[in-house]
Every structure is written in C-alpha cells, then in structure tokens.
Design an enzyme around this catalytic site. Structure first.
Site, PDB file in Angstrom:
ATOM      1  N   ARG A 200       0.884  -1.179   0.000  1.00  0.00           N
ATOM      2  CA  ARG A 200       0.000   0.000   0.000  1.00  0.00           C
ATOM      3  C   ARG A 200       0.911   1.215   0.000  1.00  0.00           C
ATOM      4  NH1 ARG A 200      -5.330   1.419   3.472  1.00  0.00           N
ATOM      5  NH2 ARG A 200      -6.126   0.055   1.845  1.00  0.00           N
TER       6      ARG A 200
ATOM      7  N   HIS B 287      -7.401   0.952  -6.301  1.00  0.00           N
ATOM      8  CA  HIS B 287      -7.598   0.078  -5.141  1.00  0.00           C
ATOM      9  C   HIS B 287      -8.251  -1.227  -5.637  1.00  0.00           C
ATOM     10  CE1 HIS B 287      -7.857  -1.202  -1.145  1.00  0.00           C
ATOM     11  NE2 HIS B 287      -8.781  -0.404  -0.644  1.00  0.00           N
TER      12      HIS B 287
ATOM     13  N   GLN C 286     -10.009  -4.012  -3.345  1.00  0.00           N
ATOM     14  CA  GLN C 286     -11.311  -3.618  -2.791  1.00  0.00           C
ATOM     15  C   GLN C 286     -12.431  -3.960  -3.779  1.00  0.00           C
ATOM     16  OE1 GLN C 286     -12.206  -1.797   0.243  1.00  0.00           O
ATOM     17  NE2 GLN C 286     -14.236  -2.429  -0.449  1.00  0.00           N
TER      18      GLN C 286
ATOM     19  N   ASP D 221     -17.092   7.368  -1.655  1.00  0.00           N
ATOM     20  CA  ASP D 221     -15.846   7.203  -0.902  1.00  0.00           C
ATOM     21  C   ASP D 221     -15.567   8.541  -0.223  1.00  0.00           C
ATOM     22  OD1 ASP D 221     -13.425   6.219   0.063  1.00  0.00           O
ATOM     23  OD2 ASP D 221     -12.347   6.484  -1.827  1.00  0.00           O
TER      24      ASP D 221
ATOM     25  N   CYS E  62     -16.304   1.519   0.569  1.00  0.00           N
ATOM     26  CA  CYS E  62     -15.102   0.731   0.893  1.00  0.00           C
ATOM     27  C   CYS E  62     -14.720   0.884   2.365  1.00  0.00           C
ATOM     28  CB  CYS E  62     -13.953   1.126  -0.020  1.00  0.00           C
ATOM     29  SG  CYS E  62     -13.387   2.828   0.176  1.00  0.00           S
TER      30      CYS E  62
ATOM     31  N   ARG F 103     -13.823  -8.583   2.023  1.00  0.00           N
ATOM     32  CA  ARG F 103     -12.400  -8.303   1.799  1.00  0.00           C
ATOM     33  C   ARG F 103     -11.582  -9.551   2.129  1.00  0.00           C
ATOM     34  NH1 ARG F 103     -10.265  -3.174   1.694  1.00  0.00           N
ATOM     35  NH2 ARG F 103      -8.400  -4.316   1.107  1.00  0.00           N
TER      36      ARG F 103
HETATM   37  N1  NVA Z   1      -9.841   6.822  -1.323  1.00  0.00           N
HETATM   38  C1  NVA Z   1      -9.488   6.375  -0.011  1.00  0.00           C
HETATM   39  C2  NVA Z   1      -9.752   4.920   0.148  1.00  0.00           C
HETATM   40  C3  NVA Z   1      -9.438   4.354   1.500  1.00  0.00           C
HETATM   41  C4  NVA Z   1      -9.657   2.883   1.596  1.00  0.00           C
HETATM   42  C5  NVA Z   1      -8.026   6.702   0.263  1.00  0.00           C
HETATM   43  O1  NVA Z   1      -7.199   6.506  -0.653  1.00  0.00           O
HETATM   44  O2  NVA Z   1      -7.717   7.167   1.349  1.00  0.00           O
HETATM   45  N1   CP Z   2     -11.220  -0.093   2.440  1.00  0.00           N
HETATM   46  C1   CP Z   2      -9.950  -0.174   2.883  1.00  0.00           C
HETATM   47  O1   CP Z   2      -9.024  -0.452   2.123  1.00  0.00           O
HETATM   48  O2   CP Z   2      -9.811   0.002   4.213  1.00  0.00           O
HETATM   49  P1   CP Z   2      -8.453   0.176   5.035  1.00  0.00           P
HETATM   50  O3   CP Z   2      -7.871   1.512   4.634  1.00  0.00           O
HETATM   51  O4   CP Z   2      -8.875   0.123   6.448  1.00  0.00           O
HETATM   52  O5   CP Z   2      -7.517  -0.936   4.655  1.00  0.00           O
END
Ligand code: NVA
Ligand code: CP
Length: 307
Positions: free
Chosen positions: A102, A129, A132, A223, A263, A291
């Site tokens: 990540r 992502h 997800q 989101d 998500c 997930r």
């Molecule tokens: N768009 C959000 C998704 C978190 C799971 C982010 O990148 O923070």
């Molecule tokens: N939806 C998602 O990826 O959640 P986290 O940021 O908690 O991993």
C-alpha cells in the site's frame, strides 16, 4: 507470473476466475472447511499508508490459507530511510512468496513489481484500489446485482472511482460517475476504460450532477472526499463537495432495491448520511467481510498461476 497491480491487467475471464475462487473459499470457510492452499508460504505486507481492513484481511487470509504474513511499515524498514525500491524488491522477493504493498505512487508499485521475483499485489495507491473492487463485486453477486447492473459512483474522482472504471469496463456493465467540477477522474484512466468498453460493451457516463447519475441505479457507492495524503485539503473539499452527500433524498432516486456500498472508512455527515450508512440498503459490513474472502481468492489465484 502475474502481478495484481490494476484490474486493467486482467481479462474478464480472469476476473471471474478470481471471484469464483473467492466464492468457493468463502463457502468452504463457512462450512467449517479450511484448505491450506498456501501452506508454509509467506506474504510480506508493506504499508506506507494506514489501514484496518486491508491489513487484517490479508493477514488473517494468509493464516487461513496455511501461510504466514509479515507486517512491514515503511517507517520501520530501510525503505523509509531511502533504500531504493528496486533493491528492496530484489531482497524481499527472494525470501517470501507474495508481496502486498500500500503506497502513494502507482509507478512505485510498478517499479517494485518489475524487480520482484514473486507476485506483487496493489493494496491501494493514489490511482487504484483493485483488491477492494474484488470484494465489492463479490458483494454485488451475493445481493443479486451482477446481471447487467447499473452502478453510480458519487464523489471524488479518486482511486476508488478509477477502480470502478476498470471493473465496469472489463466486465461490461454501466457505470455512472458524478464528481464535482475539478474533481473528475484522471483522463488517462478514463480513456483506458473507454477503450476497454469498446470490447466489453460497458457504458461509462461521466457527470457533474449526482441526481442524474444516481437515477434508477442498482448499486450506489461513494468514498471519502479527502483520501489519505489529502488531509490538508479537507476543509476546501467539504465546501466543494456540497450536494454530493448520499443521503435519503439522493438515495430515493436509485431503484427501491438498490444496495449501498462503501469501501470504508466512512465519514458520516460528509460523503454519506448516518441514515443511509446504517439504513436497510447499506451492505457495507458484508462488503467489508468480503475483503477477507476476496483477498484469499486473489492470493491463492496468483499462487496457482505461479505454479
Ligand atoms: N480513497 C481512499 C480509500 C481508503 C480505503 C483513500 O485513498 O484514502
Ligand atoms: N477499504 C480499505 O481499504 O480500508 P483500510 O484503509 O482500512 O484498509
């Protein structure tokens, strides 16, 4: 050997194969059967951003597959002190069987994959992502929303919007994205989706009006308005996203039996109202549980392909 960096690297059949495997693994677990498809294998998980769901689902998933997961925060590894990605990739991939990352830049994960001897999974970047979306599609199937669905994504043109573009354009369903002006999806990614749509028959609609986009849809999703890394823009975004909250009024324009996906983490009173988030149409916790199942499907599928 295949990596899992964006859904654009997969055919429709491959996406279905991973979903089918995820469903199968979920059914097995629910009936008390645990099959160690990745016995004694190791997954390295590198996190440069925070996570709850991704970390827990991959870590527990690996345990249930009979393997082991290592949590590596970039802060505590030499990556955080400037060791090049290409060196880190060559070192770690000689020791583990699978790597999940990540991070911020999609190009970093691509560079990592280029130097890795083992499959690399995108656990979220600024652009995508994809893991997800596999859970989201599994949830759509479970709620009977996979036969020619119309999906509305209302909110920021971010990594989630881009991932929906990839899923819809690969599988061939209708996706409507409504964002405020200046928060549209990345045009390069949109063009990839439009190109995929020519083959798959997907219908991609880009809007600035949420009430038009949401009309008669089967699935409604959104989101956060400020993603990780955009914390300083939070106040400005709250103003710019006015009118984009999924609340009872907006939701009433979707089909009566539409489901609501998110998500998570969700920000009540911002992109979604408490009423919708906790309401009957919301299936966010089923989605979150998926997930775990979908992540196992992805890992086991990549491992099988590697042979
Ligand atoms: N768009 C959000 C998704 C978190 C799971 C982010 O990148 O923070
Ligand atoms: N939806 C998602 O990826 O959640 P986290 O940021 O908690 O991993």
């Amino acid at each position: 050997m295949k990596h899992f960096l964006t859904l654009n690297d997969f055919t429709k059949d491959e996406i279905y194969e991973i979903i089918e495997l995820s469903k199968k693994i979920k059914e097995e677990v629910k009936s008390g059967k645990i099959i160690h498809r990745m016995k004694d294998k190791s997954l390295a998980m590198i996190f440069e951003k925070s996570s709850t769901r991704t970390r827990v689902s991959f870590e527990v998933g690996m345990t249930q597959l009979g393997g082991h997961a290592l949590f590596l925060s970039s802060k505590d590894t030499q990556l955080g002190r400037g060791e090049p990605i290409k060196d880190t990739a060559r070192v770690i991939s000689r020791m583990v069987d699978l790597i999940m990352i990540r991070t911020y830049k999609q190009s970093d994960i691509e560079e990592f994959a280029k130097y890795s001897k083992v499959p690399v999974i995108n656990g979220l970047t600024d652009d995508f992502h994809p893991v997800q979306l596999m859970a989201d599609y599994l949830t759509m199937i479970e709620f009977g929303k996979n036969k020619n669905p119309v999906v509305a994504y209302i909110g920021d043109g971010n990594n989630m919007a881009h991932s929906w573009l990839m899923l819809a354009s690969k599988l061939g369903f209708e996706l409507r994205i409504a964002t405020p002006k200046n928060y549209e999806v990345n045009s390069k990614i949109l063009n990839i989706a439009l190109d995929n749509a020519k083959t798959s028959g997907a219908k991609i609609i880009i809007e600035n009006d949420p009430s038009i986009a949401i009309k008669n849809t089967d699935v409604v999703t959104t989101d956060t308005w400020a993603s990780m890394g955009q914390e300083s823009e939070k106040k400005q975004r709250e103003m710019d996203f006015k009118g984009f909250q999924i609340n009872k009024n907006l939701m009433s324009l979707a089909k009566k039996d539409a489901i609501f996906l998110h998500c998570l983490p969700a920000y009540r009173g911002q992109e979604v109202s408490e009423e919708v988030l906790e309401g009957k149409q919301s299936v966010i916790f089923e989605e979150a549980e998926n997930r775990l199942h979908a992540q196992k499907g992805i890992m086991a599928w990549l491992d099988q392909k590697r042979g």
